[in-house]
Design a protein around this motif. Structure first.
Motif, PDB file in Angstrom:
ATOM      1  N   GLN A   1       0.852  -1.180   0.000  1.00  0.00           N
ATOM      2  CA  GLN A   1       0.000   0.000   0.000  1.00  0.00           C
ATOM      3  C   GLN A   1       0.897   1.242   0.000  1.00  0.00           C
ATOM      4  O   GLN A   1       1.797   1.343   0.838  1.00  0.00           O
ATOM      5  CB  GLN A   1      -0.901   0.009   1.241  1.00  0.00           C
ATOM      6  CG  GLN A   1      -1.971   1.087   1.231  1.00  0.00           C
ATOM      7  CD  GLN A   1      -2.835   1.051   2.474  1.00  0.00           C
ATOM      8  OE1 GLN A   1      -2.317   0.957   3.582  1.00  0.00           O
ATOM      9  NE2 GLN A   1      -4.147   1.121   2.307  1.00  0.00           N
TER      10      GLN A   1
ATOM     11  N   SER B   1       1.152   0.690  10.778  1.00  0.00           N
ATOM     12  CA  SER B   1       1.051   0.117   9.451  1.00  0.00           C
ATOM     13  C   SER B   1      -0.109  -0.870   9.393  1.00  0.00           C
ATOM     14  O   SER B   1      -0.540  -1.407  10.420  1.00  0.00           O
ATOM     15  CB  SER B   1       2.359  -0.599   9.085  1.00  0.00           C
ATOM     16  OG  SER B   1       2.321  -1.099   7.775  1.00  0.00           O
TER      17      SER B   1
ATOM     18  N   LYS C   1       0.213  -5.876   4.726  1.00  0.00           N
ATOM     19  CA  LYS C   1       0.545  -5.102   3.536  1.00  0.00           C
ATOM     20  C   LYS C   1       1.844  -4.336   3.780  1.00  0.00           C
ATOM     21  O   LYS C   1       1.991  -3.648   4.789  1.00  0.00           O
ATOM     22  CB  LYS C   1      -0.563  -4.110   3.183  1.00  0.00           C
ATOM     23  CG  LYS C   1      -1.826  -4.763   2.648  1.00  0.00           C
ATOM     24  CD  LYS C   1      -2.812  -3.714   2.160  1.00  0.00           C
ATOM     25  CE  LYS C   1      -4.044  -4.369   1.562  1.00  0.00           C
ATOM     26  NZ  LYS C   1      -4.993  -3.358   1.048  1.00  0.00           N
TER      27      LYS C   1
ATOM     28  N   GLN D   1       4.054  -1.375   3.523  1.00  0.00           N
ATOM     29  CA  GLN D   1       3.727   0.037   3.395  1.00  0.00           C
ATOM     30  C   GLN D   1       4.909   0.814   2.817  1.00  0.00           C
ATOM     31  O   GLN D   1       6.068   0.603   3.206  1.00  0.00           O
ATOM     32  CB  GLN D   1       3.383   0.624   4.763  1.00  0.00           C
ATOM     33  CG  GLN D   1       2.132   0.053   5.391  1.00  0.00           C
ATOM     34  CD  GLN D   1       0.874   0.553   4.701  1.00  0.00           C
ATOM     35  OE1 GLN D   1       0.736   1.728   4.395  1.00  0.00           O
ATOM     36  NE2 GLN D   1      -0.042  -0.369   4.445  1.00  0.00           N
TER      37      GLN D   1
ATOM     38  N   LEU E   1       5.489   4.530   2.874  1.00  0.00           N
ATOM     39  CA  LEU E   1       5.071   5.834   3.346  1.00  0.00           C
ATOM     40  C   LEU E   1       6.016   6.905   2.816  1.00  0.00           C
ATOM     41  O   LEU E   1       7.206   6.673   2.631  1.00  0.00           O
ATOM     42  CB  LEU E   1       5.057   5.865   4.879  1.00  0.00           C
ATOM     43  CG  LEU E   1       4.208   4.789   5.572  1.00  0.00           C
ATOM     44  CD1 LEU E   1       4.385   4.871   7.084  1.00  0.00           C
ATOM     45  CD2 LEU E   1       2.737   4.959   5.192  1.00  0.00           C
TER      46      LEU E   1
ATOM     47  N   PRO F   1      -1.121   8.066   4.476  1.00  0.00           N
ATOM     48  CA  PRO F   1      -0.799   7.020   3.511  1.00  0.00           C
ATOM     49  C   PRO F   1      -1.641   7.080   2.239  1.00  0.00           C
ATOM     50  O   PRO F   1      -1.461   6.264   1.350  1.00  0.00           O
ATOM     51  CB  PRO F   1      -1.096   5.735   4.294  1.00  0.00           C
ATOM     52  CG  PRO F   1      -2.216   6.117   5.212  1.00  0.00           C
ATOM     53  CD  PRO F   1      -1.955   7.548   5.596  1.00  0.00           C
TER      54      PRO F   1
END
Length: 404
Positions: free
Chosen positions: A287, A346, A350, A352, A354, A369
């Motif tokens: 993500q 987080s 997934k 992350q 950022l 995010p």
């Protein structure tokens, strides 16, 4: 339902997809003036000595060091050598010859006394007939004399293979009289952004429309990675329109990138057109940037990124930047670690990515995010890489960062 693949697994898929592009890189010859930023295809050796001839480092007087051991000393001015003087001059012991920076040092002279350490005590600057110069400071042999080949010898490597040609390289090549260079041919990349909502700054955005950020971002990222943008188009959500633009890109490019149109909702034009043609549409456990797709169409690799602006940029950075740089002859940008300035949370399961800003080895998250936060992305200079199994990271912890 097929479980999401990891970001590393998808990166490996993309690397395999692009591997043929690096197998036998094509080369081309370019005039030196057009070679800035290109990658040298082989070692470039000098065909001349640098400097080309023995010359003066300063405006002053060419002398024998033995004649000026004791100063002050008065010497007859036996000649004048401006820069660009083409006739060899011989120096007579016990005399001085006025010389300009870059001019050939006369045979027999072994030092140059800068003009600041001299004074004409007879004669004028514009008429040296019968002139006498007083030398007020002694110099050793070789002082202010640039010997032929002291910078580089003929046959030595001037620029190694695999060098991205910067202004300093072009200057050295020009100094050696190089007219053209062999460079790696740049991969031709096609970029197709999709969405009936997209418009351009040339047209005011009507209600429901957004400006196309992805086309600009992808083009800049492609160029930064050493490739060239051969085709850049925007398609609405009409399958026939997208199919036509896509086929045109495939016909003229080494690689095609699309953004948008691969999620699971309606009007997903890229998925609708390319899935029947063998595209693998998948979900990556990350993500932002979960929806991803890959294909090979008519021998041309195709990468399909999600359409949110941040998702598109992060997808390129994580999956395409390294293999595209490799195919272009560039080294990968290394990952690094930084100390987290504040705690972050987080999403479990997934990985992350950022957005963050790095200051003196410490990284601070920038905004949230959300994959639509394109202005916040502009304020970031790194990505914080938070593993999929991690739910929170304390301040002061080391995290992996990707340079943007």
């Amino acid at each position: 339902m097929t479980p999401p693949r990891s970001a590393d697994e998808h990166a490996e898929t993309v690397a395999r997809l692009l591997a043929p592009l690096t197998a036998e890189p094509a080369v081309e010859s370019l005039p030196l003036a057009a070679a800035s930023g290109r990658i040298s295809a082989g070692d470039i050796r000098s065909e001349v000595d640098l400097p080309l001839f023995r010359n003066s480092q300063m405006d002053g007087f060419a002398v024998r060091a033995a004649d000026i051991r004791r100063t002050p000393v008065a010497l007859e001015v036996a000649g004048d050598i401006p820069a660009g003087h083409e006739t060899p001059v011989a120096h007579t012991p016990g005399t001085a010859i006025r010389i300009m920076t870059g001019a050939p040092v006369p045979a027999g002279a072994d030092a140059v006394v800068p003009v600041e350490d001299t004074e004409l005590i007879l004669g004028r600057d514009d008429d040296l007939a019968g002139a006498i110069v007083e030398i007020r400071r002694s110099r050793e042999r070789g002082e202010y004399v640039r010997e032929r080949g002291s910078d580089l010898r003929r046959g030595e490597v001037l620029v190694p293979a695999g060098t991205r040609l910067a202004p300093r390289h072009l200057a050295a090549l020009a100094a050696a009289g190089v007219e053209s260079v062999l460079v790696r041919s740049r991969l031709k990349v096609g970029i197709l952004t999709t969405g009936s909502e997209l418009t351009t700054p040339e047209s005011p955005a009507r209600f429901g429309q957004v400006f196309d950020a992805n086309g600009v971002a992808l083009a800049a990222l492609v160029e930064e990675a050493g490739a060239s943008v051969a085709v850049r188009r925007t398609s609405d959500d009409d399958p026939a329109t997208f199919a036509r633009l896509f086929d045109e890109a495939v016909a003229s490019c080494d690689l095609v990138i699309t953004s948008g149109g691969i999620s699971k909702g309606a009007y997903e034009v890229v998925r609708e057109v390319l899935a029947p043609r063998g595209a693998e549409v998948t979900t990556v456990a990350m993500q932002p940037g979960g929806p991803q797709a890959t294909a090979v169409v008519d021998g041309v690799p195709v990468l399909c990124f999600p359409g949110n602006p941040v998702s598109t940029q992060i997808s390129f950075t994580v999956f395409l930047r390294a293999p595209l740089r490799a195919a272009s002859g560039l080294d990968p940008l290394p990952l690094s670690t930084a100390r987290l300035a504040e705690p972050v949370r987080s999403v479990p399961g997934k990985r992350q990515f950022l957005r963050g800003r790095l200051t003196d080895g410490e990284v601070s998250p920038v905004a949230g995010p959300g994959s639509h936060l394109v202005a916040a992305m502009a304020r970031a200079d790194v990505l914080l890489d938070i593993p999929a199994h991690v739910e929170s990271v304390d301040a002061g912890s080391d995290v992996t960062v990707w340079t943007l």
